[in-house]
Design an enzyme around this catalytic site. Sequence first.
Site, PDB file in Angstrom:
ATOM      1  N   GLY A 181       0.852  -1.189   0.000  1.00 11.92           N
ATOM      2  CA  GLY A 181       0.000   0.000   0.000  1.00 11.92           C
ATOM      3  C   GLY A 181       0.880   1.228   0.000  1.00 11.92           C
ATOM      4  O   GLY A 181       1.747   1.368   0.863  1.00 11.92           O
ATOM      5  N   ALA A 182       0.667   2.085  -0.995  1.00 12.75           N
ATOM      6  CA  ALA A 182       1.500   3.292  -1.083  1.00 12.75           C
ATOM      7  C   ALA A 182       0.616   4.540  -1.052  1.00 12.75           C
ATOM      8  O   ALA A 182       0.876   5.541  -1.698  1.00 12.75           O
ATOM      9  CB  ALA A 182       2.362   3.242  -2.337  1.00 12.75           C
ATOM     10  N   VAL A 192      -0.751   6.300   4.394  1.00 15.17           N
ATOM     11  CA  VAL A 192      -0.175   5.561   5.525  1.00 15.17           C
ATOM     12  C   VAL A 192       1.071   4.790   5.090  1.00 15.17           C
ATOM     13  O   VAL A 192       2.123   4.871   5.738  1.00 15.17           O
ATOM     14  CB  VAL A 192      -1.220   4.607   6.146  1.00 15.17           C
ATOM     15  CG1 VAL A 192      -0.590   3.765   7.247  1.00 15.17           C
ATOM     16  CG2 VAL A 192      -2.402   5.403   6.695  1.00 15.17           C
ATOM     17  N   LYS A 240      -8.277  -2.072   8.137  1.00 18.58           N
ATOM     18  CA  LYS A 240      -9.229  -2.524   9.161  1.00 18.58           C
ATOM     19  C   LYS A 240      -9.970  -3.812   8.778  1.00 18.58           C
ATOM     20  O   LYS A 240     -10.473  -4.526   9.642  1.00 18.58           O
ATOM     21  CB  LYS A 240     -10.277  -1.422   9.404  1.00 18.58           C
ATOM     22  CG  LYS A 240      -9.718  -0.189  10.078  1.00 18.58           C
ATOM     23  CD  LYS A 240     -10.775   0.889  10.271  1.00 18.58           C
ATOM     24  CE  LYS A 240     -10.800   1.889   9.138  1.00 18.58           C
ATOM     25  NZ  LYS A 240      -9.604   2.749   9.026  1.00 18.58           N
ATOM     26  N   GLY A 291      -9.401  18.588   2.160  1.00 20.49           N
ATOM     27  CA  GLY A 291      -8.832  17.240   2.169  1.00 20.49           C
ATOM     28  C   GLY A 291      -9.207  16.449   3.409  1.00 20.49           C
ATOM     29  O   GLY A 291      -8.679  15.367   3.657  1.00 20.49           O
ATOM     30  N   LYS A 332     -14.227   0.301  13.459  1.00 20.74           N
ATOM     31  CA  LYS A 332     -13.318   0.453  14.609  1.00 20.74           C
ATOM     32  C   LYS A 332     -13.961  -0.139  15.874  1.00 20.74           C
ATOM     33  O   LYS A 332     -13.298  -0.791  16.678  1.00 20.74           O
ATOM     34  CB  LYS A 332     -12.961   1.922  14.804  1.00 20.74           C
ATOM     35  CG  LYS A 332     -12.091   2.447  13.644  1.00 20.74           C
ATOM     36  CD  LYS A 332     -11.993   3.965  13.646  1.00 20.74           C
ATOM     37  CE  LYS A 332     -11.119   4.456  12.489  1.00 20.74           C
ATOM     38  NZ  LYS A 332     -11.270   5.909  12.250  1.00 20.74           N
TER      39      LYS A 332
END
Lengths: 316, 316
Positions: free
Chosen positions: B7-8, B11, B106, B187, B205
């Site tokens: 994943g780029a 995060v 998640k 944003g 969560k």
Amino acid sequence: MKLAVLGAGAVGRSVAELAQEYGHTVTALADSTSAAVDSGGIDVEAVLARKNDDETVGTVAPNTVFEGEYDVLVEATPTTLGDAQPGFNHARAALESDHHVVLANKGPVAERYDDLRAVEAESDGRVLFEATVGGAIPVLSTIADVGPDNVTAVRGVLNGTANFILSRMAAEGLSYEHVLAEAQDLGVAEADPSFDVDGTDAALKCVILANVLFDGQYTIGDAEIAGIRDLPGSALELASEDGWTIRLVGEVARDGVRVGPRLVPENGTLAVSGTRNIVQFETKHAGRLNISGRGAGGPETASAVLSDVTTLAREE
Amino acid sequence: MKLAVLGAGAVGRSVAELAQEYGHTVTALADSTSAAVDSGGIDVEAVLARKNDDETVGTVAPNTVFEGEYDVLVEATPTTLGDAQPGFNHARAALESDHHVVLANKGPVAERYDDLRAVEAESDGRVLFEATVGGAIPVLSTIADVGPDNVTAVRGVLNGTANFILSRMAAEGLSYEHVLAEAQDLGVAEADPSFDVDGTDAALKCVILANVLFDGQYTIGDAEIAGIRDLPGSALELASEDGWTIRLVGEVARDGVRVGPRLVPENGTLAVSGTRNIVQFETKHAGRLNISGRGAGGPETASAVLSDVTTLAREE
């Protein structure tokens, strides 16, 4: 784990009472004049009842505790300044015989941190002391979680008695003397409230944080301390006119520790009310982190002691 | 530790950028179409520059990551519901070859917690996922510190976008549509804000917290969810007249998870402002514990990922 508990005040008693629920056994409990010791586990209820009746917990000398069987010494005798005795010697005796130590007593980690770490380095035992800062709030665990190197500064309200007095003075427009008397009636302040209202207790907690964050060498001699004893009610009223209030705030930075009454926004994060405590961490990459809760009380502080014991058990 | 980062996005990039400062080496970075892999450590700056220019991070296929040398797989691809793919398969591949996994995604811990734990049980690797709940706030570490058995319930504001919108609506008397457009400009909200404003993100969560506290078996199917899309500005005005405001609050209890707009005191602990998050724990012996901070953001979430990596390194 088998726990030997030194100190039969509110914290020591609560540790003894809650230990079983956390899966541990109390093999010794001592106050300043006597001890009850049984390697199979003492009868906590009977020992505390005896303490209530005679004022002694047992029939043997307090130091007998060190001869009994235990994994962790819980040091919950009163905090003392300077040489931090007898707490320091208790911790040393346990470590020198390769036992773990969990402190509720602030003295050894505030006043003799480096000495304590030196003794620990020679031992198979470890020293933990979550209960010494912020009662039930996991302040030291949070530093460990975030990583001490990532915490650049700490600020907080770390004394519930002083905070109760300031909250009540502000909310009711009452004088310091009036609220202090009320706090003493409620058991929130001691008969001699100096330790709390003069900022000593908050300063000790800040010194402990400085030692943990910046690798030791701090004592209360490095703290600049002002208390709340001379704060006039009019100062709180004046602050309130512009949406501010006053809290006894401790600040921890590499160059030392400061504790004193500070103006904070009335509805801001630091303005916790009553006996609550709050700690704010400034971090390198994650902004500001706040953590608040009950900063004192027997069961609350005992829960922090027992968390440390659980940590030690997990690492066995 | 050697980190393979999948994943780029914000995060993944931040993890790659901050890894060195935390004492770790990035040996692979992949986006959905390509990967850069080097067992001696990739040149993070060059790879991210390449990504900015060409939109691909490297020259080999993404799955090459699993053939390279790494200690910890950092799974930071977008969260998906249901089968939680491809995140779940990534985590499984790493665990089946006895590597550790740190999730920022998640999906696997909200939707397939029990499956993931089953794979972990057969592996020498461990799964940690602090970054999945509350961004920079050490929510899961705090549960571990306090002891999951001592936490009886959790309540919190766990979505920064929804909180920003509600705070602004209340403070400025603006409509949902107006503030959403503003949040998108800044944003703070995505072009398609559904995941945040419909309560899905907060619910995931909460489901993760329920899984951790109550031993698994929860998925988003167990959550009762209401969002903030239809909340009229007049509801916030009305609340404010009596000193209340509205927040998107998640509640976690043994019987399930609820997320929805709730009245909270305007100056109360839950009424955090802007994009901040807060979590309240109810504990057995230590009363209520609050922890608040930045709940989202690349470096903030990366700091939680890297704390997990540090935990794994300490246990090696």
